[in-house]
Design a protein around this motif. Sequence first.
Motif, PDB file in Angstrom:
ATOM      1  N   LEU A 410       0.842  -1.194   0.000  1.00  0.00           N
ATOM      2  CA  LEU A 410       0.000   0.000   0.000  1.00  0.00           C
ATOM      3  C   LEU A 410       0.879   1.246   0.000  1.00  0.00           C
ATOM      4  CD1 LEU A 410      -2.852   1.181   0.148  1.00  0.00           C
ATOM      5  CD2 LEU A 410      -2.694   1.085   2.638  1.00  0.00           C
ATOM      6  N   ASN A 411       0.854   1.987  -1.104  1.00  0.00           N
ATOM      7  CA  ASN A 411       1.553   3.271  -1.183  1.00  0.00           C
ATOM      8  C   ASN A 411       0.577   4.389  -0.835  1.00  0.00           C
ATOM      9  OD1 ASN A 411       3.999   2.149  -2.027  1.00  0.00           O
ATOM     10  ND2 ASN A 411       3.390   2.211  -4.173  1.00  0.00           N
ATOM     11  N   LEU A 412       1.050   5.358  -0.051  1.00  0.00           N
ATOM     12  CA  LEU A 412       0.185   6.434   0.421  1.00  0.00           C
ATOM     13  C   LEU A 412       0.816   7.795   0.147  1.00  0.00           C
ATOM     14  CD1 LEU A 412      -0.803   5.011   3.933  1.00  0.00           C
ATOM     15  CD2 LEU A 412      -2.178   4.928   1.856  1.00  0.00           C
ATOM     16  N   VAL A 413      -0.030   8.747  -0.238  1.00  0.00           N
ATOM     17  CA  VAL A 413       0.333  10.167  -0.251  1.00  0.00           C
ATOM     18  C   VAL A 413      -0.492  10.817   0.852  1.00  0.00           C
ATOM     19  CG1 VAL A 413       0.217  12.336  -1.537  1.00  0.00           C
ATOM     20  CG2 VAL A 413       0.919  10.240  -2.695  1.00  0.00           C
ATOM     21  N   VAL A 414       0.165  11.419   1.833  1.00  0.00           N
ATOM     22  CA  VAL A 414      -0.523  11.920   3.026  1.00  0.00           C
ATOM     23  C   VAL A 414      -0.427  13.440   3.069  1.00  0.00           C
ATOM     24  CG1 VAL A 414      -0.681  11.807   5.536  1.00  0.00           C
ATOM     25  CG2 VAL A 414       0.078   9.794   4.248  1.00  0.00           C
ATOM     26  N   LYS A 415      -1.578  14.119   3.158  1.00  0.00           N
ATOM     27  CA  LYS A 415      -1.626  15.578   3.305  1.00  0.00           C
ATOM     28  C   LYS A 415      -2.452  15.928   4.540  1.00  0.00           C
ATOM     29  CE  LYS A 415      -0.031  18.077   0.839  1.00  0.00           C
ATOM     30  NZ  LYS A 415      -0.354  18.726  -0.441  1.00  0.00           N
ATOM     31  N   CYS A 416      -1.935  16.843   5.353  1.00  0.00           N
ATOM     32  CA  CYS A 416      -2.608  17.255   6.592  1.00  0.00           C
ATOM     33  C   CYS A 416      -2.667  18.775   6.675  1.00  0.00           C
ATOM     34  CB  CYS A 416      -1.886  16.699   7.817  1.00  0.00           C
ATOM     35  SG  CYS A 416      -1.934  14.901   7.969  1.00  0.00           S
ATOM     36  N   ASP A 417      -3.452  19.242   7.675  1.00  0.00           N
ATOM     37  CA  ASP A 417      -3.596  20.682   7.861  1.00  0.00           C
ATOM     38  C   ASP A 417      -2.421  21.299   8.598  1.00  0.00           C
ATOM     39  OD1 ASP A 417      -4.299  19.268  10.129  1.00  0.00           O
ATOM     40  OD2 ASP A 417      -5.923  20.627  10.719  1.00  0.00           O
ATOM     41  N   VAL A 418      -1.803  20.562   9.525  1.00  0.00           N
ATOM     42  CA  VAL A 418      -0.682  21.095  10.298  1.00  0.00           C
ATOM     43  C   VAL A 418       0.427  20.042  10.384  1.00  0.00           C
ATOM     44  CG1 VAL A 418      -2.067  22.686  11.685  1.00  0.00           C
ATOM     45  CG2 VAL A 418      -1.737  20.347  12.477  1.00  0.00           C
ATOM     46  N   GLN A 419       1.650  20.492  10.659  1.00  0.00           N
ATOM     47  CA  GLN A 419       2.808  19.610  10.688  1.00  0.00           C
ATOM     48  C   GLN A 419       2.719  18.575  11.794  1.00  0.00           C
ATOM     49  OE1 GLN A 419       5.162  19.775   8.337  1.00  0.00           O
ATOM     50  NE2 GLN A 419       6.291  18.022   9.165  1.00  0.00           N
ATOM     51  N   GLY A 420       2.193  18.978  12.956  1.00  0.00           N
ATOM     52  CA  GLY A 420       2.093  18.045  14.082  1.00  0.00           C
ATOM     53  C   GLY A 420       1.229  16.838  13.757  1.00  0.00           C
ATOM     54  N   SER A 421       0.083  17.088  13.149  1.00  0.00           N
ATOM     55  CA  SER A 421      -0.804  15.990  12.758  1.00  0.00           C
ATOM     56  C   SER A 421      -0.151  15.113  11.703  1.00  0.00           C
ATOM     57  CB  SER A 421      -2.129  16.550  12.225  1.00  0.00           C
ATOM     58  OG  SER A 421      -2.802  17.296  13.203  1.00  0.00           O
ATOM     59  N   LEU A 422       0.581  15.761  10.782  1.00  0.00           N
ATOM     60  CA  LEU A 422       1.238  15.013   9.706  1.00  0.00           C
ATOM     61  C   LEU A 422       2.243  14.014  10.269  1.00  0.00           C
ATOM     62  CD1 LEU A 422       1.729  14.721   6.617  1.00  0.00           C
ATOM     63  CD2 LEU A 422       3.527  16.445   6.872  1.00  0.00           C
ATOM     64  N   GLU A 423       3.098  14.467  11.193  1.00  0.00           N
ATOM     65  CA  GLU A 423       4.119  13.576  11.755  1.00  0.00           C
ATOM     66  C   GLU A 423       3.482  12.438  12.542  1.00  0.00           C
ATOM     67  OE1 GLU A 423       7.172  13.721  10.919  1.00  0.00           O
ATOM     68  OE2 GLU A 423       6.971  15.602   9.808  1.00  0.00           O
ATOM     69  N   ALA A 424       2.458  12.756  13.341  1.00  0.00           N
ATOM     70  CA  ALA A 424       1.801  11.728  14.154  1.00  0.00           C
ATOM     71  C   ALA A 424       1.109  10.690  13.279  1.00  0.00           C
ATOM     72  CB  ALA A 424       0.796  12.382  15.100  1.00  0.00           C
ATOM     73  N   VAL A 499      -7.367   1.785   7.636  1.00  0.00           N
ATOM     74  CA  VAL A 499      -6.245   1.088   7.007  1.00  0.00           C
ATOM     75  C   VAL A 499      -6.088  -0.301   7.612  1.00  0.00           C
ATOM     76  CG1 VAL A 499      -3.759   1.106   6.630  1.00  0.00           C
ATOM     77  CG2 VAL A 499      -5.044   3.226   6.432  1.00  0.00           C
ATOM     78  N   LYS A 500      -6.232  -0.410   8.949  1.00  0.00           N
ATOM     79  CA  LYS A 500      -6.171  -1.720   9.598  1.00  0.00           C
ATOM     80  C   LYS A 500      -7.256  -2.641   9.059  1.00  0.00           C
ATOM     81  CE  LYS A 500      -4.179  -0.639  14.155  1.00  0.00           C
ATOM     82  NZ  LYS A 500      -4.506  -0.538  15.605  1.00  0.00           N
ATOM     83  N   SER A 501      -8.473  -2.087   8.916  1.00  0.00           N
ATOM     84  CA  SER A 501      -9.588  -2.896   8.416  1.00  0.00           C
ATOM     85  C   SER A 501      -9.342  -3.357   6.997  1.00  0.00           C
ATOM     86  CB  SER A 501     -10.889  -2.077   8.477  1.00  0.00           C
ATOM     87  OG  SER A 501     -11.208  -1.749   9.806  1.00  0.00           O
TER      88      SER A 501
END
Length: 610
Positions: A410-424, A499-501
Amino acid sequence: MNNKVRIYDLARKLKLSNKDLISKLQDLGVTVKSHSSSIDSETAELVESLINESKGTKSADVKKSTPAGEIITEPEIKNEPENNNKPAEKIETKQNKSQPENNDKSGKLKSRPPIITVMGHVDHGKTTLLDHIRHSNVTAHEAGGITQHIGAYVVMHDGKPIVFLDTPGHEAFTAMRARGADATDIAILVVAADDGVMPQTREAIDHIKAAGVPMVVAINKIDKQGANPQKIRQQLSELGIYTEGWGGDVGAVEISAKSGLGVPDLLERVLLEAEMQELKADPKANPEGVVIEARLDKGKGAVATVIVKNGTLRNGDIVLFSSTYGRIRALFDWSGKQVKEAAPSTPVEILGLDEVPNPGEKFRVVKTEREARNEILEIKTLERDSSNTAKKATFEDLYSNLAEGELPHLNLVVKCDVQGSLEALCASLEKLATNEVGVSIVHKGVGRIAESDVMLASTSNAVIIGFNVRPDGNAKRTAELDGVQIRLYNVIYDVIDEVKSAMSGLLKPVLREETLGEVEVRQIFKIPKIGRIAGSHVTRGLVKRTAKVRVIRDGIVIWDGHIASLRHEKDEARELKAGMDCGISLEGYQDFEPGDILEVYEVTEEKRTL
């Protein structure tokens, strides 16, 4: 003697390729990491003496010589061009990977110029660098400089040609890769020494990695106050880009694109990298190549800028693309001069096509126009059939692939609103990988989901995860056309659980979201006892009184809830269509600002199938 000798300097002196010299040294028991490594002068003298001895060794005697003799002797091809015995099928492979033993006995393959793309963060000097390189070479052409722009041009350095593609942007770079076009041989990553690694720098690195092409780093603006090239090298190492002197072999050259300081060294480094790639083509093969740009010109008709990858393209050839064909009426080089033919790695503008092809399309030469017409029909039939069966990666397919005996990744491209959420979020997702299912994050970033993210996901066969962000209009359209799945969330645990499901095959019925329309806030009204009302205009689709709505500001979701009231002029309305003005109040939210986008949507429950 304690002096050191660079591998590439020794190779040039001995008239060997860097790759051959490294191979010989390794067989002699001397370990070197790359062509930029150094060996002591005593070892260099020993190697030089062995090579000089081998030059006097006859081919018949080589088989009986010592291992050192075998290493440094290339029997029976002394008069052939250097390294012209690579198998033809290797032309389209990644040149930075180890090559098998050369088997081509015909000597048809010839060295070709490298094709370069320049990438990096905005304002870090990409355009300035390209302008300096281009204008410094204008003197080699007629007075007045470049007479027309065709998206690619050739520069000369030390008598060797280098082909530069004008900065296409990350989307175009990856769009060509998504169509299977290997248009770039080497990427130059420009990073400003006074600014550092920025979001678009990271994005460029991810695109270059996805393309699988080698990289040369240009550390720009070293003449500015506050420039810190060592800091740039450190930041790059944190992203897995290890430059020379920092534990790796990625070339890094300090330059000033504005003044030209270090630019010749950068071009020298590019040529050195190209030599390591051993870029070759057969000028006598059937011509083939790739489209860089295309347009419809009022006076010339369909015009395409192409780069020849193999063979020699000539005036009068019948060229077949995947969407059109035509007989070449004229060929123009990058300076606007009409030419009769174009050799491998040469960018040219061609006239005579029936329709405008797409950037990234491949082409080849066929014998007759009848053959071209028949093949176009075949190609379109195959594309129609394959589009019905070809599928991009989705969560729904993940477990079914595993059940069929495949080992999905599974390849993912991840975009978030803030850096903290992105890292977590990224840290949690990477921990989900198992022996049965791999999880890779090919790109991560902060901000709205852009078209470049969709292009990268399409190329990497990835799913896009959006946390508290939305795709812009271009990204939505591109995702629909390319079949890229975008999953949007506002709770991190929902992402992890889904993702787990998907990995365990326990997907529950899904709440399917349908976007109804968009509303733009244009003016704020304050109504006594009611509060703030958003005077708005329905820009797309429709808005329903019973629907849900998200408030989006600069691509970031800042509120999600229900509509409290919907009015058109002075009347309550149940539904308003695109082009109509309205007043909207929301349940529990009044912090509107002009320019906010209200995304109107409905949620329905659907049974999820695997």
